[in-house]
Design a protein around this motif. Structure first.
Motif, PDB file in Angstrom:
ATOM      1  N   LEU A  71       0.339  -1.506   0.258  1.00  0.00           N
ATOM      2  CA  LEU A  71      -0.303  -0.257  -0.143  1.00  0.00           C
ATOM      3  C   LEU A  71       0.964   1.360   0.269  1.00  0.00           C
ATOM      4  O   LEU A  71       0.657   2.747  -1.076  1.00  0.00           O
ATOM      5  CB  LEU A  71      -0.844   0.349   1.249  1.00  0.00           C
ATOM      6  CG  LEU A  71      -1.813  -1.166   1.176  1.00  0.00           C
ATOM      7  CD1 LEU A  71      -2.888  -0.993   2.211  1.00  0.00           C
ATOM      8  CD2 LEU A  71      -3.124  -0.872   0.009  1.00  0.00           C
ATOM      9  N   VAL A  72       1.574   0.977   0.753  1.00  0.00           N
ATOM     10  CA  VAL A  72       3.003   2.269   1.142  1.00  0.00           C
ATOM     11  C   VAL A  72       3.686   2.936  -0.518  1.00  0.00           C
ATOM     12  O   VAL A  72       4.168   3.796  -0.649  1.00  0.00           O
ATOM     13  CB  VAL A  72       4.066   2.741   1.591  1.00  0.00           C
ATOM     14  CG1 VAL A  72       4.881   2.863   1.707  1.00  0.00           C
ATOM     15  CG2 VAL A  72       2.942   2.383   3.726  1.00  0.00           C
ATOM     16  N   SER A  73       3.765   1.346  -1.127  1.00  0.00           N
ATOM     17  CA  SER A  73       4.468   1.796  -2.100  1.00  0.00           C
ATOM     18  C   SER A  73       3.270   2.245  -3.464  1.00  0.00           C
ATOM     19  O   SER A  73       4.112   3.218  -4.499  1.00  0.00           O
ATOM     20  CB  SER A  73       5.491   0.754  -2.806  1.00  0.00           C
ATOM     21  OG  SER A  73       4.981  -0.546  -2.706  1.00  0.00           O
ATOM     22  N   GLY A  74       2.490   1.794  -3.479  1.00  0.00           N
ATOM     23  CA  GLY A  74       0.660   2.382  -4.612  1.00  0.00           C
ATOM     24  C   GLY A  74       1.092   3.764  -4.734  1.00  0.00           C
ATOM     25  O   GLY A  74       0.464   4.654  -5.402  1.00  0.00           O
ATOM     26  N   ILE A  75       0.538   4.447  -2.838  1.00  0.00           N
ATOM     27  CA  ILE A  75       0.341   5.448  -2.538  1.00  0.00           C
ATOM     28  C   ILE A  75       1.188   6.773  -2.769  1.00  0.00           C
ATOM     29  O   ILE A  75       0.830   7.387  -3.149  1.00  0.00           O
ATOM     30  CB  ILE A  75      -0.145   5.666  -1.215  1.00  0.00           C
ATOM     31  CG1 ILE A  75      -1.307   4.434  -1.288  1.00  0.00           C
ATOM     32  CG2 ILE A  75      -0.524   7.749  -0.572  1.00  0.00           C
ATOM     33  CD1 ILE A  75      -2.017   4.173   0.421  1.00  0.00           C
ATOM     34  N   ALA A  76       2.533   5.880  -3.040  1.00  0.00           N
ATOM     35  CA  ALA A  76       3.769   6.750  -3.144  1.00  0.00           C
ATOM     36  C   ALA A  76       3.895   7.526  -4.435  1.00  0.00           C
ATOM     37  O   ALA A  76       4.235   8.387  -4.881  1.00  0.00           O
ATOM     38  CB  ALA A  76       5.326   6.484  -2.656  1.00  0.00           C
ATOM     39  N   LEU A  77       3.807   6.275  -5.416  1.00  0.00           N
ATOM     40  CA  LEU A  77       3.854   7.390  -6.463  1.00  0.00           C
ATOM     41  C   LEU A  77       2.331   8.293  -7.244  1.00  0.00           C
ATOM     42  O   LEU A  77       2.442   8.852  -7.591  1.00  0.00           O
ATOM     43  CB  LEU A  77       3.673   5.519  -8.265  1.00  0.00           C
ATOM     44  CG  LEU A  77       4.078   5.916  -8.876  1.00  0.00           C
ATOM     45  CD1 LEU A  77       5.047   6.528  -9.342  1.00  0.00           C
ATOM     46  CD2 LEU A  77       3.437   4.941 -10.485  1.00  0.00           C
ATOM     47  N   VAL A  78       1.174   7.665  -6.398  1.00  0.00           N
ATOM     48  CA  VAL A  78       0.019   8.285  -6.951  1.00  0.00           C
ATOM     49  C   VAL A  78       0.098   9.800  -6.266  1.00  0.00           C
ATOM     50  O   VAL A  78       0.051  10.877  -6.983  1.00  0.00           O
ATOM     51  CB  VAL A  78      -0.714   7.466  -6.837  1.00  0.00           C
ATOM     52  CG1 VAL A  78      -1.974   8.910  -6.430  1.00  0.00           C
ATOM     53  CG2 VAL A  78      -0.951   6.337  -7.129  1.00  0.00           C
ATOM     54  N   VAL A  79       1.077   9.738  -5.419  1.00  0.00           N
ATOM     55  CA  VAL A  79       1.195  11.544  -4.475  1.00  0.00           C
ATOM     56  C   VAL A  79       2.471  12.008  -4.854  1.00  0.00           C
ATOM     57  O   VAL A  79       2.597  13.085  -5.390  1.00  0.00           O
ATOM     58  CB  VAL A  79       1.628  11.128  -2.904  1.00  0.00           C
ATOM     59  CG1 VAL A  79       2.506  12.473  -2.258  1.00  0.00           C
ATOM     60  CG2 VAL A  79       0.494  10.620  -2.448  1.00  0.00           C
ATOM     61  N   ALA A  80       3.490  11.259  -5.658  1.00  0.00           N
ATOM     62  CA  ALA A  80       4.197  11.709  -6.092  1.00  0.00           C
ATOM     63  C   ALA A  80       4.199  12.250  -7.454  1.00  0.00           C
ATOM     64  O   ALA A  80       4.387  13.412  -8.075  1.00  0.00           O
ATOM     65  CB  ALA A  80       5.686  11.051  -6.246  1.00  0.00           C
ATOM     66  N   LEU A  81       3.495  11.534  -8.301  1.00  0.00           N
ATOM     67  CA  LEU A  81       3.200  12.656  -9.797  1.00  0.00           C
ATOM     68  C   LEU A  81       2.219  12.911 -10.130  1.00  0.00           C
ATOM     69  O   LEU A  81       2.018  14.535 -10.845  1.00  0.00           O
ATOM     70  CB  LEU A  81       2.049  10.847 -10.272  1.00  0.00           C
ATOM     71  CG  LEU A  81       3.867  10.111 -10.718  1.00  0.00           C
ATOM     72  CD1 LEU A  81       2.503   8.423 -11.762  1.00  0.00           C
ATOM     73  CD2 LEU A  81       4.493  10.244 -11.377  1.00  0.00           C
ATOM     74  N   THR A  82       0.722  13.121  -8.382  1.00  0.00           N
ATOM     75  CA  THR A  82       0.064  14.531  -9.024  1.00  0.00           C
ATOM     76  C   THR A  82       1.015  15.461  -8.306  1.00  0.00           C
ATOM     77  O   THR A  82       0.790  16.390  -8.481  1.00  0.00           O
ATOM     78  CB  THR A  82      -0.436  14.017  -7.974  1.00  0.00           C
ATOM     79  OG1 THR A  82      -1.956  13.071  -7.844  1.00  0.00           O
ATOM     80  CG2 THR A  82      -1.759  15.042  -7.405  1.00  0.00           C
ATOM     81  N   ALA A  83       1.758  15.323  -6.702  1.00  0.00           N
ATOM     82  CA  ALA A  83       2.538  16.121  -6.078  1.00  0.00           C
ATOM     83  C   ALA A  83       3.397  17.338  -7.611  1.00  0.00           C
ATOM     84  O   ALA A  83       3.480  18.292  -7.985  1.00  0.00           O
ATOM     85  CB  ALA A  83       3.597  16.345  -5.152  1.00  0.00           C
ATOM     86  N   GLY A  84       4.037  16.096  -8.013  1.00  0.00           N
ATOM     87  CA  GLY A  84       5.189  17.102  -9.474  1.00  0.00           C
ATOM     88  C   GLY A  84       3.664  17.489 -10.536  1.00  0.00           C
ATOM     89  O   GLY A  84       5.153  18.629 -10.922  1.00  0.00           O
ATOM     90  N   GLY A  85       3.148  16.949 -11.272  1.00  0.00           N
ATOM     91  CA  GLY A  85       2.036  17.635 -12.294  1.00  0.00           C
ATOM     92  C   GLY A  85       1.416  18.651 -11.783  1.00  0.00           C
ATOM     93  O   GLY A  85       1.485  20.036 -12.262  1.00  0.00           O
TER      94      GLY A  85
END
Length: 137
Positions: A71-85
């Motif tokens: 769960l942590v690894s899945g949420i990390a990518l979603v948050v990173a891509l959203t914040a990066g955009g």
């Protein structure tokens, strides 16, 4: 040794592999976020490829009924891509287009005459094969 004992021994290994994979996935997600902000598509692709490997490793913890690393690894990518955009949209923005004023004298100036194109005659080859060489054949 029974199968339950073997499973309990392997559970600790699976959780360790899962936590290590989650750490790799979070690190790659952060790299992807930074690369997305800097507009480096190749680095984003490489970081997401590393994230996939880390997420697959974090799925090993599921065998020990521990879903948290996955769960942590899945949420990390979603948050990173959203914040990066979002950060990229804020930082880049669209600069105002400068207005260029044209003076009337420059607008009516005639264009320079074109330079005539000179075509040279075809050049002769440096070495010519005698016709007799083809006839002897």
């Amino acid at each position: 040794m029974t199968s339950t004992a073997v499973f309990n021994e392997l559970a600790g290994v699976f959780v360790s592999i899962g936590v290590g994979g989650a750490a790799i996935a979070v690190l790659c997600a952060l790299i992807a976020m930074i690369a997305l902000i800097r507009d480096s598509e190749g680095v984003v692709g490489g970081a997401i490829a590393g994230w996939i490997v880390g997420t697959m490793l974090s799925a090993a913890a599921v065998f020990a009924h521990n879903w948290m690393p996955t769960l942590v690894s899945g949420i990390a990518l979603v948050v990173a891509l959203t914040a990066g955009g979002i950060v990229r949209a804020i930082v880049v923005g669209r600069p105002a287009r400068p207005v260029v004023a044209v003076r009337p004298a420059e607008a009516a100036a005639p264009a320079k005459p074109a330079k005539p194109v000179v075509v040279d005659a075809p050049r002769q080859p440096a070495f010519e094969v005698p016709r007799a060489a083809f006839d002897a054949g």
